[in-house]
Design an enzyme around this catalytic site. Structure first.
Site, PDB file in Angstrom:
ATOM      1  N   LYS A  79      14.256  12.432  85.404  1.00 42.17           N
ATOM      2  CA  LYS A  79      14.854  11.330  84.618  1.00 42.17           C
ATOM      3  C   LYS A  79      15.847  11.803  83.564  1.00 42.17           C
ATOM      4  CE  LYS A  79      11.215  10.886  81.181  1.00 42.17           C
ATOM      5  NZ  LYS A  79       9.772  10.604  81.134  1.00 42.17           N
ATOM      6  N   ARG A 133       0.676   4.394  75.180  1.00 39.71           N
ATOM      7  CA  ARG A 133       1.863   3.905  75.875  1.00 39.71           C
ATOM      8  C   ARG A 133       1.306   3.182  77.088  1.00 39.71           C
ATOM      9  NH1 ARG A 133       6.819   7.688  77.859  1.00 39.71           N
ATOM     10  NH2 ARG A 133       5.659   7.545  79.822  1.00 39.71           N
TER      11      ARG A 133
END
Ligand SMILES: *Cc1c(COP(=O)(O)O)cnc(C)c1O
Length: 390
Positions: free
Chosen positions: A56, A151
């Site tokens: 990413k 998260r």
């Protein structure tokens, strides 16, 4: 369908040619990146842990993905389907894992482009199954578990109930469980939370039969734990990005022994060099990004250099400066530096080499204004200052 627009794509394309118009660039040494990957793949293999290479921060660079594949990663993980599309377009056929829970609006692309996705929401998995059924295929699902970093993740006590539902979907293959720490809250992977993940895998198998294949323990922040000699239990996969690219672990940002920390460097050019007072004058309000400049009492003149790079290109706080250069400020397009130490050495047009932390790397890699240059071994760029050689 999910590719970047062609013009943007052209700008960010990795190229092995020299930059036609000069300008700031990332120099990427694939040999070093590949070395980092094979080192960690081999060290973790001894613990029975496979490596998924996380692309990413590279905008799904096929060159970097291929370097990692050569080094032995078992698959590629990315948080964006657009990046997966870039790699698929480049004919990369390795398993692709979407490591962020899919958007319902993108399930079609997720099923088409990836083999597996990380999930936390039943409504999303239901959609994935419907799409997979239409396409006559099976989509793999790893369920992410919350272990304290707050998260993504299913609360552990909800996991069994969720799996019971997931197993009912006709076109979903339940692959296992995973967790992600040290991202939102900096919670460190340790024997306690990793044992908890192992115990969850055991308990799922005890309830449903042996269905947990993958136990993905985390990201680069897990390396300290994984390589410390502790029992790694059922953890058999880590997803690594930063450590492969920058050769460091993210908890203390320390270099990992035997890895290259300079596989990717940023080169930027001086566009103004002047002797100026160190203190601004006039009535002082906020600067462009809301900063209030503190008067540190400095007096007199300095040699001030401006580099043609700014917040559109890089996170200035994540740049590692050569010794003797000190950042003073950064606006959208200008990086202002105290270069008094290099008076007489630096000139307008001088290129300086910087190292990057993860935040700076992410911003430069995704900035269309920064060229990405794959270094050929024989290329020896002429760079006047660098962290290593001054
Ligand atoms: C970004 C990310 C990773 C990779 O993290 P690094 O610190 O770069 O190794 C792994 N897993 C998930 C879910 C991520 O979002």
């Amino acid at each position: 369908m999910f590719s970047l627009p062609p013009d943007r794509r052209e700008n960010i394309k990795l190229t092995s040619q020299s930059v036609p118009n000069g300008g700031p660039r990332l120099e990427i040494d694939l040999e070093k990146i590949s070395h980092n990957a094979s080192e960690l793949v081999n060290r973790l293999l001894k613990k029975g842990i496979s490596v998924t290479g996380v692309t990413k921060a590279t905008l799904g660079s096929p060159e970097i993905a291929n370097a990692w594949i050569r080094a032995g990663v078992v698959g590629l993980g990315d948080s964006r389907v657009e990046n997966v599309a870039t790699m698929r377009d480049a004919k990369i056929t390795e398993p692709m894992i979407l490591i962020r829970t899919p958007m319902i609006s993108q399930v079609d692309a997720v099923v088409t482009l990836t083999d597996v996705s990380f999930n936390t929401e039943l409504s999303v998995i239901r959609k994935l199954s419907e799409v997979a059924k239409k396409k006559n295929c099976v989509h793999g699902v790893v369920l992410m578990v919350e272990l304290g970093d707050l998260r993504e993740g299913i609360m552990p006590e909800q996991l069994e109930k969720m799996i019971r539902e997931v197993l009912k979907f006709s076109n979903i293959l339940f692959m296992g469980i995973g967790t992600n720490l040290a991202c939102r809250s900096g919670v460190s992977p340790d024997s306690q939370n990793m044992s908890e993940l192992s115990a969850l895998a055991d308990s799922i198998d005890a309830t449903f039969g042996p269905i947990v294949n993958t136990v993905s323990g985390g990201n680069s922040a897990n390396l300290g734990w994984a390589l410390s000699g502790v029992n790694t239990g059922r953890i058999n996969n880590l997803r690594l990005g930063e450590s492969l690219l920058l050769g460091c672990e993210p908890l203390q940002r320390k270099a990992i022994k035997g890895l290259h920390t300079d596989a990717i460097t940023l080169v930027a050019e001086v566009i103004e060099l002047k002797t100026k007072p160190s203190k601004p004058w006039g009535n002082i309000g906020q600067a462009a990004f809301g900063e209030v400049i503190i008067d540190d009492g400095a007096q007199g003149n300095i040699t001030q250099a401006i580099f043609a790079i700014g917040r559109q290109d890089v996170d200035p706080d994540g740049l590692v400066f050569p010794d003797g250069l000190k950042i003073l400020a950064a606006s959208s397009d200008h990086l202002v530096v105290d270069a008094s130490h290099y008076r007489g050495t630096l000139k307008v047009g001088t290129e300086v080499r910087f190292q990057l932390n993860y935040s700076a790397l992410l911003r430069t890699m995704t900035s269309p204004f920064i060229s990405k240059i794959i270094m050929k071994p024989e290329v020896n760029p002429e760079v006047i200052l660098s962290v290593e050689n001054i």
